[in-house]
Design an enzyme around this catalytic site. Structure first.
Site, PDB file in Angstrom:
ATOM      1  CG  ASP A  30       4.285  -1.656  -2.672  1.00  0.00           C
ATOM      2  OD1 ASP A  30       3.377  -1.450  -3.502  1.00  0.00           O
ATOM      3  OD2 ASP A  30       5.209  -2.470  -2.852  1.00  0.00           O
ATOM      4  CG  ASN A  87       0.616   1.537 -12.203  1.00  0.00           C
ATOM      5  OD1 ASN A  87       0.811   2.684 -12.587  1.00  0.00           O
ATOM      6  ND2 ASN A  87       1.419   0.934 -11.323  1.00  0.00           N
ATOM      7  CG  HIS A 100      -3.210  -1.498  -6.349  1.00  0.00           C
ATOM      8  ND1 HIS A 100      -3.545  -2.555  -7.167  1.00  0.00           N
ATOM      9  CD2 HIS A 100      -1.966  -1.120  -6.728  1.00  0.00           C
ATOM     10  CE1 HIS A 100      -2.556  -2.815  -7.990  1.00  0.00           C
ATOM     11  NE2 HIS A 100      -1.571  -1.939  -7.757  1.00  0.00           N
ATOM     12  CG  HIS A 102       0.998   2.369  -6.506  1.00  0.00           C
ATOM     13  ND1 HIS A 102       1.959   1.465  -6.108  1.00  0.00           N
ATOM     14  CD2 HIS A 102       0.336   1.777  -7.529  1.00  0.00           C
ATOM     15  CE1 HIS A 102       1.877   0.378  -6.859  1.00  0.00           C
ATOM     16  NE2 HIS A 102       0.906   0.549  -7.732  1.00  0.00           N
TER      17      HIS A 102
END
Ligand code: 5GP
Length: 121
Positions: A30, A87, A100, A102
C-alpha cells in the site's frame, strides 16, 4: 466499470511494489501503509465492490485469502498474526472501486477499529 488506478498497476502503467502475481491476482504494498506491513491483494478482474461479486468470481474471491495467507507465511508473520479487511462503499471507507483485500501486520491491532463514526459526505 471504468478503470481505476489498480488497473494501471496491473498493466504496469504506473509503478508499485509488487510482491506476488499469478494468473488471477496481484499483491502490492500500500502506498500509505497503516501498519509496519500493509499490502493489498486484488483480483486482476476489475470487480468494483463486494456488492458486484458474481457467481463466476467465487473462486478468485477465495484465492485472495489463500494468497494473503501464503504471503504471510512467506514473509514470516503468519503465526504472529495479522488483519485482513475489505472495505465496501462509502460507509465502509472504500476509496478505490476495484475491490481489494488489505493485509495489515507487524503490530498488535485494537478492536473495534473505529471508536468514532467516520465523517462522510
Ligand atoms: P480503500 O480505502 O479503497 O479500502 O483502500 C484503498 C487503498 O489503496 C488505500 O489504502 C490507499 O493507500 C491505496 N492506494 C491508493 N492509490 C494507490 C496507489 O497508487 N498505489 C498503491 N500502492 N496504493 C494505493
Amino acid at each position: 466499470m471504468s478503470d481505476t488506478i489498480f488497473t494501471k498497476i496491473i498493466n504496469r502503467e504506473i509503478p508499485a511494489e509488487i510482491i506476488y502475481e499469478d494468473d488471477s491476482v496481484l499483491a502490492f504494498n500500500d502506498i500509505a501503509p497503516q501498519a509496519p506491513i500493509h499490502f493489498l491483494v486484488i483480483p486482476k478482474k476489475p470487480i468494483a465492490t463486494i456488492n458486484d461479486i458474481e457467481e463466476e468470481d467465487r473462486e478468485v474471491m477465495g484465492h485472495l485469502y489463500f494468497v494473503a495467507a501464503k504471503i504471510a507465511k512467506d514473509q514470516g508473520f503468519a503465526d504472529e498474526g495479522y488483519r485482513v479487511v475489505m472495505n465496501c462503499n462509502k460507509f465502509g471507507g472504500q476509496t478505490v472501486y476495484h475491490l481489494h483485500l488489505h493485509v495489515l501486520a507487524g503490530k498488535p491491532m485494537g478492536w473495534p477499529p473505529y471508536q468514532d463514526t467516520l465523517k462522510v459526505e
